[in-house]
Design a protein around this motif. Structure first.
Motif, short mmCIF file in Angstrom:
data_model
loop_
_atom_site.label_atom_id
_atom_site.label_comp_id
_atom_site.label_asym_id
_atom_site.label_seq_id
_atom_site.Cartn_x
_atom_site.Cartn_y
_atom_site.Cartn_z
N GLY A 255 45.25 26.21 25.14
CA GLY A 255 46.16 25.08 25.32
C GLY A 255 47.58 25.51 25.62
O GLY A 255 48.32 24.80 26.30
N ALA A 256 47.97 26.68 25.11
CA ALA A 256 49.33 27.17 25.34
C ALA A 256 49.46 27.97 26.64
O ALA A 256 50.56 28.31 27.06
CB ALA A 256 49.76 28.05 24.17
N MET A 257 48.33 28.24 27.28
CA MET A 257 48.32 29.08 28.47
C MET A 257 48.64 28.27 29.72
O MET A 257 48.16 27.13 29.86
CB MET A 257 46.93 29.71 28.60
N PRO A 258 49.44 28.79 30.64
CA PRO A 258 49.67 28.09 31.91
C PRO A 258 48.35 27.87 32.64
O PRO A 258 47.46 28.73 32.61
CB PRO A 258 50.59 29.06 32.68
N SER A 259 48.21 26.74 33.31
CA SER A 259 46.94 26.39 33.96
C SER A 259 46.53 27.42 35.00
O SER A 259 45.34 27.70 35.17
CB SER A 259 47.04 25.01 34.60
N ILE A 260 47.51 28.02 35.70
CA ILE A 260 47.18 29.01 36.73
C ILE A 260 46.52 30.23 36.10
O ILE A 260 45.59 30.82 36.66
CB ILE A 260 48.45 29.41 37.53
N VAL A 261 46.98 30.62 34.90
CA VAL A 261 46.41 31.78 34.21
C VAL A 261 44.97 31.49 33.76
O VAL A 261 44.07 32.32 33.95
CB VAL A 261 47.27 32.18 33.01
N SER A 262 44.77 30.31 33.17
CA SER A 262 43.42 29.95 32.72
C SER A 262 42.46 29.86 33.90
O SER A 262 41.29 30.26 33.80
CB SER A 262 43.44 28.63 31.95
N THR A 263 42.94 29.35 35.04
CA THR A 263 42.09 29.26 36.24
C THR A 263 41.70 30.65 36.73
O THR A 263 40.55 30.90 37.09
CB THR A 263 42.82 28.50 37.36
N ILE A 264 42.66 31.57 36.73
CA ILE A 264 42.39 32.95 37.16
C ILE A 264 41.36 33.61 36.24
O ILE A 264 40.43 34.29 36.71
CB ILE A 264 43.70 33.77 37.18
N ILE A 265 41.48 33.38 34.94
CA ILE A 265 40.52 33.96 33.98
C ILE A 265 39.11 33.45 34.26
O ILE A 265 38.13 34.23 34.26
CB ILE A 265 40.94 33.63 32.54
N ILE A 266 38.99 32.14 34.51
CA ILE A 266 37.68 31.57 34.80
C ILE A 266 37.08 32.19 36.06
O ILE A 266 35.89 32.56 36.09
CB ILE A 266 37.79 30.03 34.95
N TYR A 267 37.89 32.33 37.11
CA TYR A 267 37.40 32.93 38.36
C TYR A 267 36.98 34.38 38.14
O TYR A 267 35.96 34.84 38.68
CB TYR A 267 38.46 32.83 39.45
N ILE A 268 37.77 35.13 37.37
CA ILE A 268 37.45 36.54 37.12
C ILE A 268 36.10 36.66 36.39
O ILE A 268 35.24 37.48 36.75
CB ILE A 268 38.57 37.22 36.32
N LEU A 269 35.92 35.83 35.36
CA LEU A 269 34.67 35.86 34.61
C LEU A 269 33.49 35.46 35.49
O LEU A 269 32.42 36.10 35.44
CB LEU A 269 34.76 34.93 33.39
N ALA A 270 33.66 34.42 36.30
CA ALA A 270 32.58 33.96 37.17
C ALA A 270 32.21 35.01 38.21
O ALA A 270 31.04 35.34 38.40
CB ALA A 270 32.98 32.64 37.85
N ILE A 271 33.22 35.56 38.88
CA ILE A 271 32.97 36.57 39.91
C ILE A 271 32.37 37.83 39.30
O ILE A 271 31.44 38.43 39.84
CB ILE A 271 34.27 36.90 40.68
N GLY A 272 32.90 38.23 38.12
CA GLY A 272 32.36 39.40 37.44
C GLY A 272 30.89 39.23 37.08
O GLY A 272 30.08 40.14 37.25
N GLY A 273 30.54 38.04 36.58
CA GLY A 273 29.15 37.76 36.23
C GLY A 273 28.24 37.80 37.43
O GLY A 273 27.13 38.37 37.39
#
Length: 509
Positions: A255-273
């Protein structure tokens, strides 16, 4: 313990009774909570809910039910390499019980001085902890069922059938109990009932663990060990505390994280998987025949997404339809809307044996459809069910005000969709085990589970998609007609592709 020394449970190893009841209570916990989720999120503040918009509640439901199919991939790997199945089941059971009790706490705080933000934080943490716990529990109890038998034991398929009945008994009973308490008494009692079910399942597993012999013990443990040591229990509690702490940290930090950072994390996890799975497939697949069969699994996984995107309307649009558009009165008594969530499990128990007999009878007459054609049958049943649902919705909303219609409409839809599930779901699981290269069975099963996850999330977005199409085309589009047409088109495509996919299977039926 000799695997053949005890046949005290319907002619099967006594350990099956331990796993049967543990899984029954775990499914009681999961499906009781699932039946309440959307209704609780959309309930008014005054009744203790979060008064959330339907589409937002559907999205949360889709993310939850989708991730429930993803985390078992990680939990299975940890069990194989580090924990063993038995410790993983204890970690999962205790963690999921905590998750359910956190949901109950969130509802219980209604009417107190607790802020809405605190209630939501506790609620979302509860969902995250449930998702994590499921990853430890779900894949490993099924694995232990298989380990009760030698590979050539003719009782093995029957053992899994009995185990599957336990799943559906739990799924049938939970909406009747947890749904009734949550919907018509107080939300917290429904979640509390679900949590209690999880505790009962875990306690049963502990009390009856001696019936499992050495099965499921941690890797490298001596064969004569049949019970966990004190250090193992310390390890279990450490994992439980770690999971709970991690989820709370993620919820608060997200909740405290900027939306751009959370979006990047999701993409990294998805692409890594995706890269990890792709690399595993390339390393484990050899020769034209294996690649061809892997191709069939991947193609049918895409169609599997379309099936579950329709079927899983049960927890979203169907749940709302049961609450708002269905005549649930019998005299002075009102049927809880959550009780309709039990119908599918009842039909599974009633019709699964008949479908098993049907495939055998058709095979003897050389009429047994190949796997792609069975998928086409499943999509056809799904399409017909949504035609019935679309007609029911039109009859309910066709006038100036909502007209409550007979519950038999929903009962008919659930029956047709159950027929579709029986044509597709067990057939798909069997297909993956038969077509996967020997070194990739677990990986390909993980990909197959991923298609369930994607289907569950897409299901949560179907209503939003229909609204967007209405805006774009400037015409009314009913979501049930949209899914009916989509399912019918997919069924036709499967029929056309069936001969080609059959050849790609290279003799596997």
């Amino acid at each position: 313990m000799s695997r053949d020394s005890n046949k005290a449970f319907f002619g099967h190893p006594i350990g099956l009774s331990t796993l049967f009841a543990s899984e029954m209570w775990e499914r009681f916990s999961y499906y009781g909570m699932r039946a309440l989720l959307v209704l609780f999120l959309t309930a008014t503040f005054a009744s203790g809910g979060f008064e959330m918009a339907e589409l937002d509640a559907f999205t949360i439901y889709g993310i939850f039910t989708g991730l429930v199919y993803v985390t078992p991939i990680i939990g299975g790997m940890l069990a194989d390499k580090v924990l063993g199945q038995r410790k993983s089941i204890y970690i999962g059971g205790l963690t999921m019980a905590i998750g359910q009790f956190l949901l109950a706490t969130s509802a219980w705080l209604h009417g107190t001085d607790a802020s809405m933000e605190l209630r939501q934080t506790i609620f979302y943490a509860g969902l995250g902890i449930l998702i994590s716990g499921n990853g430890f529990f779900k894949p490993n109890i099924s694995t232990m069922v298989g380990e009760l038998y030698d590979n050539n034991d003719p009782r093995k398929d029957g053992g899994f059938t009995i185990f599957y009945m336990g799943i559906n008994i739990g799924a049938f009973l939970s909406p009747l109990v947890a749904g009734k308490l949550g919907e018509q008494v107080a939300w917290q009692y429904g979640f509390l009932a679900a949590g209690t079910g999880m505790v009962l399942g875990t306690v049963w597993f502990f009390v009856r663990s001696h019936t499992l012999g050495h099965i499921g013990m941690p890797p490298k443990v001596k064969a004569e060990r049949v019970r966990l040591a004190v250090k193992d229990w310390f390890n279990i509690l450490t994992y439980v505390a770690g999971v709970v702490g991690l989820i709370f940290a993620v919820i608060l930090g997200w909740g405290a994280m900027p939306s751009i950072v959370s979006t990047i994390i999701i993409y990294i996890l998805a692409i890594g998987g995706i890269l990890f799975l792709a690399t595993s497939i390339f390393r484990g697949t050899n020769g034209k025949t294996e690649w061809s069969r892997v191709g069939v699994i991947l193609v049918l996984a895409v169609f599997n997404i379309f099936f579950w995107s329709g079927f899983e309307q049960a927890g979203t649009t169907f749940n709302i339809f049961a609450r708002d558009n269905t005549n649930r009165m019998i005299g002075n008594w009102e049927i809880p809307a959550t009780w309709f969530q039990s119908i599918n499990a009842f039909y599974i128990v009633a019709f699964a044996p008949l479908f098993s007999i049907l495939w055998v009878k058709l095979d003897k007459k050389n009429l047994n459809p190949n796997t792609p054609m069975k998928f086409a049958w499943g999509m056809t049943m799904l399409a017909v069910g949504f035609v019935v649902m679309a007609i029911a919705y039109t009859r309910s909303t066709g006038g100036s005000e909502v007209k409550l219609i007979s519950p038999m409409w929903l009962a008919m839809v659930y029956m047709l969709h159950t027929f579709g599930e029986l044509c597709l779901s067990p057939i798909g699981l069997s297909m993956v085990t038969k077509l996967s290269p020997p070194k990739l069975v677990s990986t390909m099963m993980g990909i197959w589970m991923g298609s369930y996850a994607a289907g569950n999330f897409v299901a949560s977005q179907m209503k939003a998609i229909s609204i967007k199409l209405e805006t774009a085309l400037d015409t009314e589009i009913q979501v049930f007609w949209m899914i009916a047409i989509q399912s019918a088109i997919i069924a036709v495509i499967l029929i056309l592709l069936s001969p080609w996919l059959k050849r790609m299977m290279h003799g596997i039926k």
